[in-house]
Design a protein around this motif. Structure first.
Motif, mmCIF file in Angstrom:
data_model
loop_
_atom_site.group_PDB
_atom_site.id
_atom_site.type_symbol
_atom_site.label_atom_id
_atom_site.label_comp_id
_atom_site.label_asym_id
_atom_site.label_seq_id
_atom_site.Cartn_x
_atom_site.Cartn_y
_atom_site.Cartn_z
ATOM 1 N N PHE B 11 0.886 -1.159 0.000
ATOM 2 C CA PHE B 11 0.000 0.000 0.000
ATOM 3 C C PHE B 11 0.928 1.213 0.000
ATOM 4 C CE2 PHE B 11 -2.644 -3.179 2.260
ATOM 5 C CZ PHE B 11 -3.699 -3.226 1.373
ATOM 6 N N PHE B 14 4.159 1.002 2.022
ATOM 7 C CA PHE B 14 4.078 0.047 3.116
ATOM 8 C C PHE B 14 3.830 -1.369 2.589
ATOM 9 C CE2 PHE B 14 1.401 -2.205 6.189
ATOM 10 C CZ PHE B 14 2.274 -2.243 7.257
ATOM 11 N N ALA B 16 2.451 -4.760 3.093
ATOM 12 C CA ALA B 16 1.538 -5.456 4.000
ATOM 13 C C ALA B 16 1.725 -6.967 3.891
ATOM 14 C CB ALA B 16 0.095 -5.083 3.692
ATOM 15 N N PRO B 35 -0.448 -12.373 14.422
ATOM 16 C CA PRO B 35 -0.976 -11.265 15.216
ATOM 17 C C PRO B 35 -1.711 -10.250 14.352
ATOM 18 C CG PRO B 35 1.380 -11.020 14.923
ATOM 19 C CD PRO B 35 1.016 -12.346 14.340
ATOM 20 N N ASN B 36 -2.352 -9.330 15.025
ATOM 21 C CA ASN B 36 -3.067 -8.253 14.368
ATOM 22 C C ASN B 36 -2.110 -7.445 13.481
ATOM 23 O OD1 ASN B 36 -5.069 -6.424 13.831
ATOM 24 N ND2 ASN B 36 -4.647 -5.218 15.656
ATOM 25 N N GLY B 37 -2.512 -7.214 12.260
ATOM 26 C CA GLY B 37 -1.677 -6.411 11.364
ATOM 27 C C GLY B 37 -0.641 -7.219 10.614
ATOM 28 N N ALA B 38 -0.696 -8.550 10.740
ATOM 29 C CA ALA B 38 0.318 -9.389 10.114
ATOM 30 C C ALA B 38 0.172 -9.458 8.603
ATOM 31 C CB ALA B 38 0.249 -10.795 10.699
ATOM 32 N N GLY B 39 -1.045 -9.203 8.123
ATOM 33 C CA GLY B 39 -1.271 -9.286 6.672
ATOM 34 C C GLY B 39 -2.212 -10.413 6.285
ATOM 35 N N LYS B 40 -2.910 -10.970 7.264
ATOM 36 C CA LYS B 40 -3.816 -12.091 6.986
ATOM 37 C C LYS B 40 -4.985 -11.664 6.105
ATOM 38 C CE LYS B 40 -4.709 -12.822 11.414
ATOM 39 N NZ LYS B 40 -3.938 -11.710 12.022
ATOM 40 N N SER B 41 -5.653 -10.590 6.525
ATOM 41 C CA SER B 41 -6.829 -10.150 5.758
ATOM 42 C C SER B 41 -6.430 -9.704 4.357
ATOM 43 C CB SER B 41 -7.539 -9.007 6.465
ATOM 44 O OG SER B 41 -7.991 -9.436 7.725
ATOM 45 N N THR B 42 -5.306 -9.026 4.270
ATOM 46 C CA THR B 42 -4.851 -8.567 2.958
ATOM 47 C C THR B 42 -4.613 -9.766 2.037
ATOM 48 O OG1 THR B 42 -3.811 -6.705 4.070
ATOM 49 C CG2 THR B 42 -3.141 -7.114 1.809
ATOM 50 N N GLN B 81 -13.879 -10.632 8.004
ATOM 51 C CA GLN B 81 -13.585 -10.199 9.367
ATOM 52 C C GLN B 81 -14.488 -9.026 9.760
ATOM 53 O OE1 GLN B 81 -9.456 -9.158 9.975
ATOM 54 N NE2 GLN B 81 -9.924 -8.046 11.847
ATOM 55 N N ARG B 251 -8.052 0.909 12.059
ATOM 56 C CA ARG B 251 -6.964 0.530 11.185
ATOM 57 C C ARG B 251 -7.030 1.337 9.898
ATOM 58 N NH1 ARG B 251 -7.426 -4.807 11.947
ATOM 59 N NH2 ARG B 251 -8.394 -5.161 9.941
ATOM 60 N N ALA B 255 -4.229 3.751 8.547
ATOM 61 C CA ALA B 255 -3.756 3.517 7.187
ATOM 62 C C ALA B 255 -3.822 4.816 6.399
ATOM 63 C CB ALA B 255 -4.601 2.452 6.505
ATOM 64 N N ARG B 258 -1.096 7.249 7.262
ATOM 65 C CA ARG B 258 0.170 6.885 6.665
ATOM 66 C C ARG B 258 0.220 7.379 5.220
ATOM 67 N NH1 ARG B 258 0.626 1.930 8.687
ATOM 68 N NH2 ARG B 258 -0.895 1.229 7.187
HETATM 69 N N1 LIG Z 1 -6.253 -0.454 2.327
HETATM 70 C C1 LIG Z 1 -5.139 -0.327 3.070
HETATM 71 N N2 LIG Z 1 -4.346 0.759 2.939
HETATM 72 C C2 LIG Z 1 -3.226 0.888 3.678
HETATM 73 N N3 LIG Z 1 -2.789 -0.024 4.576
HETATM 74 C C3 LIG Z 1 -3.536 -1.128 4.754
HETATM 75 C C4 LIG Z 1 -4.746 -1.343 4.018
HETATM 76 N N4 LIG Z 1 -5.268 -2.533 4.405
HETATM 77 C C5 LIG Z 1 -4.423 -3.035 5.340
HETATM 78 N N5 LIG Z 1 -3.388 -2.193 5.563
HETATM 79 C C6 LIG Z 1 -2.270 -2.423 6.481
HETATM 80 O O1 LIG Z 1 -1.661 -3.654 6.161
HETATM 81 C C7 LIG Z 1 -1.287 -4.350 7.334
HETATM 82 C C8 LIG Z 1 -1.903 -5.732 7.325
HETATM 83 O O2 LIG Z 1 -3.292 -5.622 7.550
HETATM 84 P P1 LIG Z 1 -4.258 -6.875 7.592
HETATM 85 O O3 LIG Z 1 -4.006 -7.713 6.408
HETATM 86 O O4 LIG Z 1 -5.624 -6.358 7.785
HETATM 87 O O5 LIG Z 1 -3.760 -7.608 8.908
HETATM 88 P P2 LIG Z 1 -4.434 -8.791 9.727
HETATM 89 O O6 LIG Z 1 -5.677 -9.219 9.003
HETATM 90 O O7 LIG Z 1 -3.394 -9.856 9.785
HETATM 91 O O8 LIG Z 1 -4.735 -8.258 11.072
HETATM 92 C C9 LIG Z 1 -1.731 -3.509 8.506
HETATM 93 O O9 LIG Z 1 -0.617 -2.792 8.995
HETATM 94 C C10 LIG Z 1 -2.750 -2.576 7.901
HETATM 95 O O10 LIG Z 1 -2.762 -1.346 8.587
#
Ligand SMILES: Nc1ncnc2c1ncn2[C@@H]1O[C@H](COP(=O)(O)OP(=O)(O)O)[C@@H](O)[C@H]1O
Ligand SMILES: [Mg+2]
Lengths: 248, 261
Positions: B11, B14, B16, B35-42, B81, B251, B255, B258
């Motif tokens: 992103f 950054f 992710a 952990p939270n912010g690891a990149g799972k959802s992405t 999520q 989040r 984001a 940033r």
């Molecule tokens: N659309 C976005 N724009 C900028 N940063 C993002 C976006 N989506 C996620 N992030 C960042 O990417 C990182 C991974 O997020 P995410 O995949 O949601 O983590 P998880 O699901 O493991 O908790 C986080 O630091 C989050 O802030």
């Protein structure tokens, strides 16, 4: 087909359930009809232009359609914020069908809103010159509604939060409305204003409504319909294009 | 069933998701633990056509989500999520719409909808608008909806977050049966160790966008010479797993900050 129908139905249900939105969005057209319709009535008459309320009513119908339609299109931003957009975006259906279902729903809602305003203006003394032609005005209202719902969708696909919303209202919707000839005749306008009106698709929508409702037209019904349909197709195409590109 | 090669998502500046590779077999239950912010959802978003990768390749059931999104969308179901319900519709209408969008035949849709709504204890509230629901009820509805159609692959992004233990059990029972009877591939993310250990056949541990280890929980433990997944995780990442603290809106806000900088 069934999927498109259900997405359409969703928009209709949401509309019928938000009574406050229906009523709230009638306030403005009402105010315009009352304040301008009665307020400018005598000046307009003296200038030899006839009954202002009659002239104004199609413009106000157009206004309520453009406002409701753009708003319906822009609702995608809400869907995104509340998360429902994700549910639609992963569904096994083409982006085009999603866009079409939503747009038809939004356009139906906007047309309904236009019809309500038409009824209200009848109560205030608007009289169409030929009652049968009111039926013919409905498809025109629907095309105008479709055009601006597609425009709203396109804009919403490009924005990612509500912050741009006010900007769009002030710099797009308001000018589109005020410069469309909704409030004044297009004859004898200064050159610049007349050119701007010609670039404003709403101008053709309102002109077509005037043609059918009060028998006065500036561009001619044929040209109105041609331009409205073309612009609608272009916006639908662009709307789908940008909608397809949405990332969540 | 799922193949991921050198997948990266940036992103702006950054990173992710950082050059990850893994694969999930047909009919497997696979957990992404981190952990939270690891990149799972992405990662899940890239697998499910919602985000396009910056780099790398994804193959879902033989197809690429970027080039053939419509085919890929036919193969999976997902529980997100974050909320994804329509608040202005009733619970029943949300489920119905989902069934229609996923081509579940009418009769089957009604049967399953009833069964699932009873499962998550929302049957008597089926005609209430979702906006009147509490957070937990919405979560349960979301799960029920996600299980309505039976796809080849089910993605679940932190499905048990905020669920009561009873619904949690119901959900896993249902999913395990689905996995057994229809050999549905299940890919879920979690930050609960015990859940990963108990449910998943294989686990990948992800932190700061990188997969730092993967294998069965036995393999992870023997690799690190530890007795529990918790210790293994600690040995691998050097820290305790952080609890989900920031909500998704928070989040998004960070984001965005940033971004603007
Ligand atoms: N659309 C976005 N724009 C900028 N940063 C993002 C976006 N989506 C996620 N992030 C960042 O990417 C990182 C991974 O997020 P995410 O995949 O949601 O983590 P998880 O699901 O493991 O908790 C986080 O630091 C989050 O802030
Ligand atoms: Mg997450």
């Amino acid at each position: 087909m069934k999927k498109i129908y259900f997405l359409w139905l969703r928009q209709i249900k949401r509309y019928l359930r938000s009574r406050s939105r229906i009523i709230g969005s009638l306030g403005q057209p009402l105010l315009f009809l009352l304040a301008l319709g009665y307020g400018f009535g005598s000046v307009f008459q003296k200038a030899g232009e006839g009954n202002y309320l009659n002239f104004l009513a199609p413009g106000i119908i157009g206004m309520s359609i453009i406002f409701t339609a753009i708003f319906s299109g822009i609702e995608i931003i809400w869907d995104r914020q509340f998360g429902f957009l994700k549910e639609m975006m992963v569904a096994p259906m083409s982006r085009i069908s999603i866009m079409i279902g939503r747009t038809l729903g939004g356009a139906t809602v906007a047309t309904a809103q236009g019809l309500i305003v038409l009824l209200i203006s009848l109560l205030f003394g608007f009289h169409p010159y030929n009652w049968a032609l009111i039926i013919a005005a409905v498809p025109i209202m629907f095309i105008v509604a479709l055009l601006f719902t597609a425009l709203g969708t396109m804009i919403a696909s490009l924005l990612d939060d509500m912050q741009g919303f006010q900007l769009i209202m002030n710099f797009l919707v308001m000018p589109l409305f005020f410069l469309s000839g909704a409030l004044f005749p297009l004859q004898g306008l200064p050159k610049a204003l007349s050119i701007i009106a010609q670039l404003d698709p709403l101008s053709y929508g309102i002109d077509a409504l005037r043609d059918l409702l009060i028998g006065i037209s500036y561009y001619g019904l044929g040209l109105d319909i041609l331009i409205l349909s073309t612009v609608t197709l272009v916006f639908l195409f662009l709307g789908s294009y940008f909608f397809k590109k949405i990332q969540i | 069933m799922i193949k991921v090669n050198n997948l990266t998502k940036k992103f702006h500046n950054f990173v992710a998701v950082d050059n990850i590779s893994f694969s999930v077999n047909d009919g497997e239950i696979f957990a992404f633990l981190g952990p939270n912010g690891a990149g799972k959802s992405t990662t899940i978003k890239m697998l499910t056509t919602l985000l396009s990768p910056t780099n790398g390749e994804v193959i879902i059931n033989g197809h690429d989500p970027v080039r053939e999104p419509d085919i890929v969308r036919r193969t999976f179901g997902i529980v997100f999520q974050d909320p994804s319900l329509d608040d202005e519709l009733t619970a029943w209408e949300n489920i119905e719409l989902h069934g229609v969008l996923y081509d579940v035949p009418d009769k089957l849709r009604k049967e399953r909808a009833e069964q699932l709504l009873k499962y998550v204890d929302l049957w008597d509230r089926k005609d209430s608008l979702v906006k009147e629901f509490s957070g937990g009820m919405k979560r349960r509805l979301e799960i029920a909806r996600g299980l309505l159609h039976h796809p080849k692959i089910i993605f679940l992004d932190e499905p048990t977050l905020g669920l009561d233990p009873q619904t949690r059990n119901h959900m896993w029972t249902y999913l395990k049966e689905l996995n057994k009877n229809e050999s549905t591939t299940i890919f879920f993310t979690t930050h609960y160790m015990e859940e990963a250990e108990r449910i998943a056949q294989r686990i990948a541990i992800i932190d700061h966008g990188k997969i730092i280890a993967s294998g069965t929980s036995e393999e992870l433990k023997s690799q690190t010479n530890t007795n529990s997944l918790e210790e293994a995780f600690l040995a691998l990442t050097g820290k305790n797993i952080r609890e989900e603290s920031a909500s998704s809106t928070d989040r998004m806000r960070t984001a965005r900050h940033r971004w603007r900088r």
